[in-house]
Design a protein around this motif. Structure first.
Motif, short mmCIF file in Angstrom:
data_model
loop_
_atom_site.label_atom_id
_atom_site.label_comp_id
_atom_site.label_asym_id
_atom_site.label_seq_id
_atom_site.Cartn_x
_atom_site.Cartn_y
_atom_site.Cartn_z
N VAL A 15 0.86 -1.19 0.00
CA VAL A 15 0.00 0.00 0.00
C VAL A 15 0.90 1.24 0.00
CG1 VAL A 15 -1.76 1.29 1.28
CG2 VAL A 15 -1.86 -1.21 1.20
N LEU A 16 0.77 2.06 -1.03
CA LEU A 16 1.65 3.23 -1.19
C LEU A 16 0.83 4.51 -1.03
CD1 LEU A 16 3.75 2.02 -4.28
CD2 LEU A 16 4.40 1.98 -1.85
N LEU A 17 1.29 5.37 -0.13
CA LEU A 17 0.57 6.61 0.24
C LEU A 17 1.32 7.82 -0.31
CD1 LEU A 17 -0.15 5.53 3.94
CD2 LEU A 17 -1.62 5.20 1.92
N HIS A 18 0.61 8.63 -1.06
CA HIS A 18 1.24 9.68 -1.87
C HIS A 18 1.65 10.91 -1.09
CE1 HIS A 18 -2.35 12.29 -1.94
NE2 HIS A 18 -3.07 11.19 -2.09
N ALA A 19 2.49 11.70 -1.75
CA ALA A 19 3.01 12.95 -1.19
C ALA A 19 1.99 14.08 -1.33
CB ALA A 19 4.31 13.33 -1.91
N PHE A 20 2.22 15.13 -0.59
CA PHE A 20 1.49 16.40 -0.74
C PHE A 20 2.23 17.25 -1.76
CE2 PHE A 20 1.01 20.89 0.35
CZ PHE A 20 -0.35 21.01 0.51
N PRO A 21 1.53 17.93 -2.67
CA PRO A 21 0.09 17.98 -2.88
C PRO A 21 -0.26 17.20 -4.16
CG PRO A 21 1.12 19.95 -3.77
CD PRO A 21 2.23 18.96 -3.45
N LEU A 22 0.06 15.92 -4.19
CA LEU A 22 -0.15 15.10 -5.38
C LEU A 22 -1.34 14.16 -5.17
CD1 LEU A 22 3.64 14.33 -6.07
CD2 LEU A 22 2.30 16.30 -6.80
N SER A 23 -1.37 13.08 -5.91
CA SER A 23 -2.40 12.05 -5.76
C SER A 23 -1.74 10.72 -6.05
CB SER A 23 -3.55 12.30 -6.74
OG SER A 23 -3.09 12.05 -8.07
N SER A 24 -2.54 9.66 -6.07
CA SER A 24 -1.98 8.34 -6.36
C SER A 24 -1.43 8.25 -7.78
CB SER A 24 -3.03 7.25 -6.14
OG SER A 24 -4.10 7.40 -7.06
N ALA A 25 -1.72 9.25 -8.61
CA ALA A 25 -1.14 9.28 -9.96
C ALA A 25 0.39 9.31 -9.92
CB ALA A 25 -1.66 10.50 -10.73
N MET A 26 0.97 9.79 -8.81
CA MET A 26 2.44 9.86 -8.71
C MET A 26 3.08 8.48 -8.70
SD MET A 26 3.52 10.66 -4.73
CE MET A 26 5.09 9.78 -4.83
N TRP A 27 2.28 7.43 -8.39
CA TRP A 27 2.82 6.06 -8.26
C TRP A 27 2.75 5.27 -9.56
CZ3 TRP A 27 5.57 5.88 -4.09
CH2 TRP A 27 5.14 6.44 -2.88
N LEU A 28 2.56 5.93 -10.67
CA LEU A 28 2.44 5.23 -11.96
C LEU A 28 3.57 4.24 -12.20
CD1 LEU A 28 1.07 4.93 -14.77
CD2 LEU A 28 2.52 6.81 -15.55
N ALA A 29 4.81 4.67 -12.00
CA ALA A 29 5.97 3.80 -12.27
C ALA A 29 6.04 2.65 -11.26
CB ALA A 29 7.27 4.61 -12.23
N GLN A 30 5.47 2.86 -10.07
CA GLN A 30 5.46 1.79 -9.07
C GLN A 30 4.38 0.75 -9.44
OE1 GLN A 30 6.10 5.12 -8.13
NE2 GLN A 30 8.19 4.34 -8.05
N ARG A 31 3.22 1.21 -9.90
CA ARG A 31 2.19 0.25 -10.33
C ARG A 31 2.71 -0.57 -11.51
NH1 ARG A 31 -1.20 4.67 -9.10
NH2 ARG A 31 -1.24 5.34 -11.29
N GLU A 32 3.39 0.11 -12.44
CA GLU A 32 3.89 -0.61 -13.62
C GLU A 32 5.05 -1.54 -13.26
OE1 GLU A 32 4.83 2.50 -16.38
OE2 GLU A 32 2.76 2.68 -17.08
N GLY A 33 5.92 -1.09 -12.35
CA GLY A 33 7.15 -1.82 -12.08
C GLY A 33 7.03 -2.90 -11.02
N LEU A 34 6.00 -2.80 -10.16
CA LEU A 34 5.92 -3.72 -9.00
C LEU A 34 4.72 -4.66 -9.06
CD1 LEU A 34 6.93 -1.13 -6.24
CD2 LEU A 34 8.33 -3.03 -7.08
N ALA A 35 3.73 -4.38 -9.92
CA ALA A 35 2.50 -5.19 -9.93
C ALA A 35 2.74 -6.60 -10.45
CB ALA A 35 1.42 -4.50 -10.76
N GLY A 36 3.89 -6.85 -11.09
CA GLY A 36 4.21 -8.21 -11.51
C GLY A 36 4.54 -9.13 -10.35
#
Length: 261
Positions: A15-36
């Motif tokens: 579970v990855l919790l985003h920085a201020f003042p962003l959203s979960s969109a900042m984790w794009l590379a983590q979803r792509e790189g770690l979901a495998g």
């Protein structure tokens, strides 16, 4: 109050919790790189992205309670919880108030200490300006230049452009609420010292918002922690150096998954 979350992949939940003042969109590379290898869950914290703000008083603990509710909603019993910057404050609150949910914790670009009086005054002044103007121009002026390091500014124009776009998409009310929540947060060192699970502390070597001294102090307080300094990276190390960030998180989470079985 149900948070919006992206939920991809399978395996040990991360579970990855985003920085201020962003959203979960900042984790794009983590979803792509770690979901495998992992089940990667990236919520939008209250008021950001697809999540509503609600009527509660500004509080990091309220944000952590939202995340605990999300665990139940998604049927997640325990997860490796990672937080960057504001997400780190929420992760530490989760460790304090919902320790049974946390299998291990990743604290990136964050700090265990409460704000100094001066830092608190800056946050409150920003919140008031945002509310007065009804825009997040205050953040574009004052915060955006410090979110990434000089290497990113010089060499990764696309990354900087993406961060700028994410900041500009922030709802003003959420930004003001979150600034007040962060200003009111308590020191977390007691939580860190009593943590029963392993921790990974990360910081960019060009981070001017939460530097290596803060990261080292947290790692020293934690009973079982490793510290990783990410080169050529400012505050948003997961966005600026996603491969290094992902590799470190994958190794940490995989080791925890092994000890679990």
């Amino acid at each position: 109050m149900q948070l919006y979350a992206r939920d991809v992949g399978s395996g040990t939940p991360l579970v990855l919790l985003h920085a201020f003042p962003l959203s979960s969109a900042m984790w794009l590379a983590q979803r792509e790189g770690l979901a495998g290898r992992f089940r990667v869950i990236t919520p939008d914290l209250r008021g950001f992205g697809g999540s509503v703000l609600g009527a509660d008083e500004p509080s990091i603990d309220v944000m952590a309670d939202d995340v605990a509710r999300l665990f139940r909603h998604l049927g997640v019993q325990r997860a490796v919880v990672g937080g960057l910057s504001m997400g780190g404050y929420v992760a530490m609150s989760l460790c304090r108030n919902h320790p049974d949910l946390v299998l291990g914790v990743v604290l990136a670009s964050t700090r265990g200490s409460a704000d100094s009086a001066a830092a608190r005054d800056v946050r409150i002044a920003q919140a008031e300006r945002i509310e007065r103007e009804g825009t997040i121009q205050a953040l574009v002026d004052d915060l955006l230049p410090n979110l990434v390091g000089p290497t990113t500014l010089r060499q990764r124009a696309l990354v900087y452009g993406r961060v700028r776009g994410l900041v500009q998409a922030t709802p003003p009310q959420a930004a003001a609420w979150a600034q007040r929540a962060m200003a009111a947060r308590d020191d977390a060192f007691e939580t860190l010292r009593s943590l029963k699970v392993p921790a990974l502390v990360m910081v960019g070597d060009e981070d001017v918002l939460a530097g290596e001294d803060e990261a080292r102090a947290m790692a020293d307080a934690l009973p079982n922690a490793e510290l990783l300094v990410i080169p050529r990276s400012g505050h948003l190390c997961a966005v600026e150096q996603p491969d290094l960030f992902n590799q470190a998180v994958a190794e940490f989470a995989a080791a925890l998954a092994r000890t679990r079985h």
